[in-house]
Design an enzyme around this catalytic site. Structure first.
Site, PDB file in Angstrom:
ATOM      1  N   SER A 125       0.762  -1.186   0.126  1.00  0.00           N
ATOM      2  CA  SER A 125      -0.148  -0.014  -0.021  1.00  0.00           C
ATOM      3  C   SER A 125       0.762   1.298  -0.063  1.00  0.00           C
ATOM      4  O   SER A 125       1.845   1.355  -0.857  1.00  0.00           O
ATOM      5  CB  SER A 125      -0.875  -0.020   1.206  1.00  0.00           C
ATOM      6  OG  SER A 125      -1.854   1.002   1.213  1.00  0.00           O
TER       7      SER A 125
ATOM      8  N   ARG B 277     -11.683   6.200  10.316  1.00  0.00           N
ATOM      9  CA  ARG B 277     -10.990   4.845  10.278  1.00  0.00           C
ATOM     10  C   ARG B 277     -12.128   3.712   9.951  1.00  0.00           C
ATOM     11  O   ARG B 277     -11.836   2.794   8.976  1.00  0.00           O
ATOM     12  CB  ARG B 277     -10.627   4.280  11.616  1.00  0.00           C
ATOM     13  CG  ARG B 277     -10.140   3.018  11.843  1.00  0.00           C
ATOM     14  CD  ARG B 277      -8.943   2.779  10.919  1.00  0.00           C
ATOM     15  NE  ARG B 277      -8.320   1.500  11.343  1.00  0.00           N
ATOM     16  CZ  ARG B 277      -7.012   1.161  10.876  1.00  0.00           C
ATOM     17  NH1 ARG B 277      -6.463   1.917   9.747  1.00  0.00           N
ATOM     18  NH2 ARG B 277      -6.520   0.029  11.359  1.00  0.00           N
TER      19      ARG B 277
ATOM     20  N   HIS C 143      -8.138  -5.123  -0.120  1.00  0.00           N
ATOM     21  CA  HIS C 143      -6.753  -4.607   0.072  1.00  0.00           C
ATOM     22  C   HIS C 143      -6.097  -5.089   1.167  1.00  0.00           C
ATOM     23  O   HIS C 143      -4.812  -5.303   1.186  1.00  0.00           O
ATOM     24  CB  HIS C 143      -6.990  -3.045   0.208  1.00  0.00           C
ATOM     25  CG  HIS C 143      -5.688  -2.303   0.188  1.00  0.00           C
ATOM     26  ND1 HIS C 143      -4.786  -2.034  -0.743  1.00  0.00           N
ATOM     27  CD2 HIS C 143      -5.181  -1.227   1.233  1.00  0.00           C
ATOM     28  CE1 HIS C 143      -3.870  -1.407  -0.425  1.00  0.00           C
ATOM     29  NE2 HIS C 143      -3.938  -0.822   0.832  1.00  0.00           N
ATOM     30  N   ASP C 144      -6.906  -5.523   2.307  1.00  0.00           N
ATOM     31  CA  ASP C 144      -6.189  -5.984   3.647  1.00  0.00           C
ATOM     32  C   ASP C 144      -5.433  -7.439   3.279  1.00  0.00           C
ATOM     33  O   ASP C 144      -4.563  -7.564   4.187  1.00  0.00           O
ATOM     34  CB  ASP C 144      -7.284  -6.407   4.595  1.00  0.00           C
ATOM     35  CG  ASP C 144      -7.285  -5.462   5.639  1.00  0.00           C
ATOM     36  OD1 ASP C 144      -6.926  -4.467   5.598  1.00  0.00           O
ATOM     37  OD2 ASP C 144      -8.484  -5.437   6.402  1.00  0.00           O
TER      38      ASP C 144
ATOM     39  N   ASP D   7      -8.764  -6.438  -4.329  1.00  0.00           N
ATOM     40  CA  ASP D   7      -8.664  -5.219  -3.781  1.00  0.00           C
ATOM     41  C   ASP D   7      -9.081  -4.217  -4.802  1.00  0.00           C
ATOM     42  O   ASP D   7      -8.758  -3.990  -5.969  1.00  0.00           O
ATOM     43  CB  ASP D   7      -6.902  -4.968  -3.902  1.00  0.00           C
ATOM     44  CG  ASP D   7      -6.450  -3.779  -3.196  1.00  0.00           C
ATOM     45  OD1 ASP D   7      -7.222  -2.834  -3.033  1.00  0.00           O
ATOM     46  OD2 ASP D   7      -5.170  -3.661  -3.110  1.00  0.00           O
TER      47      ASP D   7
END
Lengths: 374, 374
Positions: A154, A224, A352-353, A319
């Site tokens: 990232s 968040r 994405h994680d 992602d």
């Protein structure tokens, strides 16, 4: 120490740098601290060092535990350790907290020189390039002339990319995971809303919340929560949370009702307790500004021309924050200049994680790439 | 009146309903108002009426202007009018403000019976099914036994779908645009963050902001900005805003810098001036709860078994809020029960917002479908 313990207990380190640093924004820092951790042992010729670059909300604590009873190890513990993909039996691994961070490096929560108050909103805006230059000074201090590899996911991948352009002779291998050559308008839009949430929180006090003994928790929590939506895939959310209710029936009120709501609120809450709002603003701005092709009129291939590293670019199928197409832009630009690049697109529904997950193919690729001749 | 004027000046209408309405949440409203507009003329046998169902932030003002100097016409003016796809020379078009709305129907801003204060947070949570039942009472009042068509986009499409199931004999044609048979976990997550933003605004006062002469503008603005990201496609944002800066150079501060930031802030700001926060909460909850297959154990085809309408389902290629796959779920379920359904997937980079756009193929399809024998 057995392999299953990973790197075990680690001691946070810090270095002070006296030499002034002129930031890309034009401000000069007279000096600054970098907090960092290392795992493994540097060999005699300093040729076995790997730099790990952290992402938006990460820090220097990549592996191991500070205390035996720490609930969780560092953020990439599943990948870094003896016998792990980034093998500390063989490599000396370095991870530093980005300048402007809140993990111990000089940043908005540090005391502003010549005052008794924290920098707060007066801390200058930092860029990926600024971070890379501070990491280079750290390498100098540690006696590392050339990295065996610079690795990041990232925003960390962007640093790896910048390293390969800025210091071509100092990077043997660059691993760019789940990144993009620059943000899309949609990416910027998400960042803008996160910033807007923080800055419009009445407890933000124009960034001077520490002086007011306040925390812009509402805004930071929202930022968040929003981030987490972009880190997960729609399919992954479906698999994990579906439309499951915490009770059988519709409640017909605004309490937490669906599992996904509960997850997001928990993630938001725990973030408020560990992260600084001004740092979050700085990190998102660094993301927005990252654009190595800006200096070459938008020609990414030309921007990558100076690179000498061998590249591994990895993307994850689900992602949507930085989709595989964005990684392919980097690969195509490298190929256009006949650079050595391997590309791996991994099937995953973690979104994405995924770059933080112990996915077998992903870890085997990282492990193998560390042995590839540069 | 020429075609170019559309329906011209329109007069808002309102009807009071005395009969108690038991809502799905269990609360009974003793009576309520519905604000609505009509365009065109109902024929003698009441067979030419088309119901337009509005989406999350819409209202009953679908076409024309209230005053000659109104800056903008109704939200679907490009589609409704003499000679337009929904042709008011031939059809009598009805659009009502959903119960719980802030366009004149009874909702959180209305006075709570027996008190002198607004309903505010005490207004019961309403569902798509509740809306459809109030629309059926409105049809009764207007002398409409069977709709020539029920038409809606997004949350409006869900109402069209519910109509076709709940009152099969009263719907000759159902047009379901840019909708989904139920929300995904990601959709719910976005709604949850929007609600969290509103409800955590200190000016929200537990929903009693009107009594405090306050507006939870920060939260509502954020909710709307976030909504807009999901209404636009990544490609569409790129085409429209790219990474364009409002000035040439990076500013290195937190002022509005990229065009997309400016757009979102404007959209958020203007929404605060026209929309009620409690209504926004109710509308997103109605979205979350919508799930016609819930009563059939998740079997959408079985839920659609009672329908008699002829269906037109339309999706837009770049809509990621309710992607074409979600529309196809509806189509497949209808086909499984041998229902008459046409499906059209339109290439567009407008994202979810496309359902409001005057896209030629879209408008021609709507126009043609109104003439199809039911």
């Amino acid at each position: 120490m057995t392999d299953s313990d990973g790197v075990g207990l680690v001691t946070p380190k810090q270095l002070h740098f006296d030499a002034p640093l002129e930031l890309e924004c034009g401000t000069t820092l007279r000096g600054y601290d970098l907090a960092y951790e290392t795992y493994g042992t540097l060999n005699e010729d300093g040729s076995n060092a790997i730099l790990i670059c952290h992402a938006l909300s990460g820090d220097q604590h990549a592996a191991g535990r500070h205390r035996p009873d720490d609930r969780k190890p560092g953020w990439w513990d599943n990948c870094i350790g003896p016998g792990r993909p980034i093998d500390t039996n063989r490599y000396f691994v370095v991870c530093s907290n980005n300048l402007g961070g809140c993990g111990g490096s000089t940043g908005p929560t540090s005391t502003m020189p010549g005052t008794h108050r924290p920098w707060g909103p007066d801390f200058p805006i930092v860029t990926v390039g600024d971070w890379v230059r501070t990491q280079a000074r750290l390498a100098d201090a540690l006696g590392i002339t050339k990295w065996h590899a610079v690795v990041g996911g990232s925003l960390g991948g962007m640093q790896a990319l910048d390293w390969s352009i800025r210091y071509p002779e100092r990077v043997a291998r660059a691993v760019v995971v789940a990144a993009a050559p620059r943000l899309s308008a949609q990416n910027i839009a998400f960042n803008e809303i996160a910033r807007h949430a923080i800055r419009s929180d009445p407890q933000f006090h124009d960034g001077r919340y520490l002086e007011h003994d306040a925390v812009p928790g509402v805004g930071l929590r929202l930022a968040r929560m929003l981030g987490h939506i972009t880190y997960l895939s729609d399919d992954g959310m479906r698999a994990r949370f579906g439309r499951d209710r915490r009770g059988e029936q519709a409640r017909f009120n605004f309490d937490v009702e669906f599992e996904i709501e509960s997850y997001l609120r928990y993630q938001g809450e725990s973030f408020v307790n560990r992260f600084d709002a001004n740092t979050y603003l700085l990190m998102t701005k660094a993301l927005d500004y990252f654009d190595p092709a800006q200096s070459t009129g938008g020609d990414l291939a030309q921007a990558l021309e100076p690179t000498q590293a061998r590249f591994l670019v990895i993307a994850f199928s689900s992602d949507w924050r930085f989709s595989p197409e964005r990684s392919q832009e980097i690969v195509q630009a490298l190929l256009a200049r006949k650079k050595r690049v391997s590309y791996l697109e991994i099937e995953s529904d973690f979104g994405h994680d995924a770059f933080l997950m112990p996915i077998d193919l992903y870890h085997r690729a990282l492990h193998a790439f560390m042995d590839v001749p540069a």
